[in-house]
Enzyme design. Sequence first.
Site, PDB file in Angstrom:
ATOM      1  N   GLU A  72      -2.821 -12.997   0.884  1.00 20.53           N
ATOM      2  CA  GLU A  72      -1.860 -11.981   0.453  1.00 20.53           C
ATOM      3  C   GLU A  72      -0.434 -12.482   0.675  1.00 20.53           C
ATOM      4  O   GLU A  72      -0.202 -13.453   1.399  1.00 20.53           O
ATOM      5  CB  GLU A  72      -2.061 -10.681   1.259  1.00 20.53           C
TER       6      GLU A  72
ATOM      7  N   ARG B 256     -20.455  -1.738  -6.614  1.00 24.23           N
ATOM      8  CA  ARG B 256     -20.953  -0.666  -7.495  1.00 24.23           C
ATOM      9  C   ARG B 256     -21.383  -1.289  -8.817  1.00 24.23           C
ATOM     10  O   ARG B 256     -20.772  -1.053  -9.861  1.00 24.23           O
ATOM     11  CB  ARG B 256     -19.859   0.386  -7.721  1.00 24.23           C
TER      12      ARG B 256
ATOM     13  N   GLU C  25     -15.472 -12.703  -2.693  1.00 20.13           N
ATOM     14  CA  GLU C  25     -15.405 -12.940  -4.138  1.00 20.13           C
ATOM     15  C   GLU C  25     -15.779 -14.380  -4.473  1.00 20.13           C
ATOM     16  O   GLU C  25     -16.535 -14.628  -5.417  1.00 20.13           O
ATOM     17  CB  GLU C  25     -13.992 -12.665  -4.651  1.00 20.13           C
TER      18      GLU C  25
ATOM     19  N   ASP D 262      -5.076 -11.242   5.794  1.00 21.79           N
ATOM     20  CA  ASP D 262      -5.647 -10.000   6.318  1.00 21.79           C
ATOM     21  C   ASP D 262      -7.125 -10.266   6.631  1.00 21.79           C
ATOM     22  O   ASP D 262      -8.014  -9.950   5.849  1.00 21.79           O
ATOM     23  CB  ASP D 262      -5.470  -8.905   5.242  1.00 21.79           C
TER      24      ASP D 262
ATOM     25  N   TYR E 122      -3.550  -2.901  -2.305  1.00 19.80           N
ATOM     26  CA  TYR E 122      -4.801  -3.317  -2.954  1.00 19.80           C
ATOM     27  C   TYR E 122      -4.434  -3.497  -4.422  1.00 19.80           C
ATOM     28  O   TYR E 122      -4.994  -2.868  -5.292  1.00 19.80           O
ATOM     29  CB  TYR E 122      -5.801  -2.172  -2.737  1.00 19.80           C
TER      30      TYR E 122
ATOM     31  N   LYS F 286     -10.463  -4.450  10.031  1.00 23.25           N
ATOM     32  CA  LYS F 286      -9.277  -5.190   9.606  1.00 23.25           C
ATOM     33  C   LYS F 286      -8.154  -5.203  10.651  1.00 23.25           C
ATOM     34  O   LYS F 286      -7.139  -5.856  10.423  1.00 23.25           O
ATOM     35  CB  LYS F 286      -8.730  -4.580   8.316  1.00 23.25           C
TER      36      LYS F 286
ATOM     37  N   ASP G 171      -1.020  -2.209   4.111  1.00 21.67           N
ATOM     38  CA  ASP G 171      -1.667  -3.186   3.239  1.00 21.67           C
ATOM     39  C   ASP G 171      -2.083  -2.496   1.943  1.00 21.67           C
ATOM     40  O   ASP G 171      -2.732  -1.455   1.984  1.00 21.67           O
ATOM     41  CB  ASP G 171      -2.887  -3.783   3.952  1.00 21.67           C
TER      42      ASP G 171
ATOM     43  N   THR H 152      -5.288  -8.452  -1.404  1.00 27.45           N
ATOM     44  CA  THR H 152      -5.850  -9.747  -1.779  1.00 27.45           C
ATOM     45  C   THR H 152      -5.410 -10.145  -3.184  1.00 27.45           C
ATOM     46  O   THR H 152      -5.518  -9.345  -4.114  1.00 27.45           O
ATOM     47  CB  THR H 152      -7.384  -9.672  -1.747  1.00 27.45           C
TER      48      THR H 152
ATOM     49  N   GLU I 246      -8.311 -12.626   3.565  1.00 31.43           N
ATOM     50  CA  GLU I 246      -7.679 -12.066   2.376  1.00 31.43           C
ATOM     51  C   GLU I 246      -6.330 -12.760   2.197  1.00 31.43           C
ATOM     52  O   GLU I 246      -5.451 -12.667   3.060  1.00 31.43           O
ATOM     53  CB  GLU I 246      -7.534 -10.544   2.479  1.00 31.43           C
TER      54      GLU I 246
ATOM     55  N   TYR J  57     -15.993   2.475   6.539  1.00 32.95           N
ATOM     56  CA  TYR J  57     -14.837   2.813   5.702  1.00 32.95           C
ATOM     57  C   TYR J  57     -14.903   4.161   5.005  1.00 32.95           C
ATOM     58  O   TYR J  57     -13.882   4.680   4.570  1.00 32.95           O
ATOM     59  CB  TYR J  57     -14.556   1.699   4.693  1.00 32.95           C
TER      60      TYR J  57
ATOM     61  N   ARG K 236     -16.356  -7.907   6.995  1.00 36.12           N
ATOM     62  CA  ARG K 236     -16.918  -7.119   5.892  1.00 36.12           C
ATOM     63  C   ARG K 236     -18.046  -6.202   6.329  1.00 36.12           C
ATOM     64  O   ARG K 236     -18.243  -5.135   5.750  1.00 36.12           O
ATOM     65  CB  ARG K 236     -17.439  -8.057   4.793  1.00 36.12           C
TER      66      ARG K 236
ATOM     67  N   THR L  97      -4.110 -10.132  11.947  1.00 32.03           N
ATOM     68  CA  THR L  97      -3.487 -10.358  10.641  1.00 32.03           C
ATOM     69  C   THR L  97      -2.482 -11.481  10.855  1.00 32.03           C
ATOM     70  O   THR L  97      -1.601 -11.359  11.703  1.00 32.03           O
ATOM     71  CB  THR L  97      -2.751  -9.086  10.155  1.00 32.03           C
TER      72      THR L  97
ATOM     73  N   HIS M 153      -8.931  -8.551  -8.105  1.00 32.76           N
ATOM     74  CA  HIS M 153      -9.621  -8.349  -6.824  1.00 32.76           C
ATOM     75  C   HIS M 153     -10.339  -6.995  -6.802  1.00 32.76           C
ATOM     76  O   HIS M 153     -11.518  -6.915  -6.433  1.00 32.76           O
ATOM     77  CB  HIS M 153      -8.611  -8.437  -5.680  1.00 32.76           C
TER      78      HIS M 153
ATOM     79  N   GLN N 107     -16.475  -3.279   8.181  1.00 33.93           N
ATOM     80  CA  GLN N 107     -15.756  -2.512   7.149  1.00 33.93           C
ATOM     81  C   GLN N 107     -16.717  -1.665   6.305  1.00 33.93           C
ATOM     82  O   GLN N 107     -16.456  -0.483   6.041  1.00 33.93           O
ATOM     83  CB  GLN N 107     -14.993  -3.498   6.262  1.00 33.93           C
TER      84      GLN N 107
END
Length: 423
Positions: free
Chosen positions: A204, A145, A371, A236, A131, A256, A129, A357, A202, A247, A240, A260, A136, A243
């Site tokens: 995709e 952040r 999001e 996907d 990114y 994850k 997968d 995503t 997600e 992660y 959260r 799927t 996204h 994760q």
Amino acid sequence: MPHIESWVPVPAGSDFSIYNLPYGAFSRPVSPARLGIAIGTQILDLHAVASAGLLDDICDRRVFLGGTLNAFLAEGREVWRRTRLRIAALLRTDEAGDPRLRALDTAKFLVNQRDVRMLLPIEIGDYVDFYSSIEHATNLGRIFRPNGEPLMENWRHLPIGYHGRASTVVIDGTPVVRPSGQRRPPGSSAPVFGPSTRLDIELEIGFVTGPGNAMGTAIPTSRAREHIFGLVLVNDWSARDIQAWEYQPLGPFLGKSFATTVSPWIVPLDALDPFALPSPAQDPQPLPYLQAGGRWAYDINLEVDLQTKRMRDAGIAPQTISRTNYKELYWNMAQQLAHVTINGTAIRPGDLYASGTISGSTADSCGSLIELTWNGERPIVLPDGERRTFLEDGDTIALRGWCAAGDFRIGFGSARGTISPAR
Ligand code: MN
């Protein structure tokens, strides 16, 4: 494109016009899996077509007699192209058509999609997968952040990805059990164990590979087309909270790998060519091994529908919570495949490589709930007054994707899943 008619009726708005001819696998009650091609509301039974000898001049008919597409995927682009042209010829009515199938008892070759169960049409060896949507990655950077640069330093230099879990890739309609795991509640210093409370989606698109490469060699972007067969919708599913705790430092893991979902039909790249566009400009220019000429963006409309159990019980139609398009993806398939293999890793027929995503630039075109609700701060209000930040038990998510031109569509069907309570 020339106007082509099929003797199999194709209702207006169908995903499965004669320009599509996607591949899938189906089974009738108590029968083994067979390969087929969708046309209108029907499936052309490839096992029957091959058994009638109508593909014998293209390749060994055994390629079509199993329950998965892997042998066909291994044959490569020339066999894919000739098979597609032959199937189109057998189904079309004009003078370019091949009348041999129509001369037979056609009822033996067609199955109504209503009467079968669709099955995963490939044995997926490896699943990766990516990114690759800049919108996204930027959104998640801003959420997680808020005081830093939204994009990590490496993001514009390579297509970020992780190796996923092939064994839990499931087909449209398979229930998704809410995963349990470790999460650390906000403000707490210690983790707790329990069902995920931040279950997300997600949106995709994934590509399915054909012939592999020898270990130790790479697939240059200029050769990507020989190795990519077609596309599927991919959801996907992502926990959260699991994760976020697990992660660092090695990336996504159990948050994850629990499910799927893919659409039942693999749409060949050959069908999507009329919708190919140049990829968006990249700044800075990537390293030479990642530079890709050609048209690798595809104008595919994408939609996410949500229906809660209460909506379903009240007869309220699913609500579309996002609309976006595949064509804006920053890193394209040729670049993704070149990057995956640049270290000499071997890919195989039937591998699945998902885009990451797909989010657009507006608030209603994001491909995940984190999001769409901005980390749960702005709940989605549904037609019956219910609110959603993350998924509740009984919620159904359906992804849809299609290309449209004039009066025909090339679509993927749907990738649906309903959340069952944690065990
Ligand atoms: Mn993903």
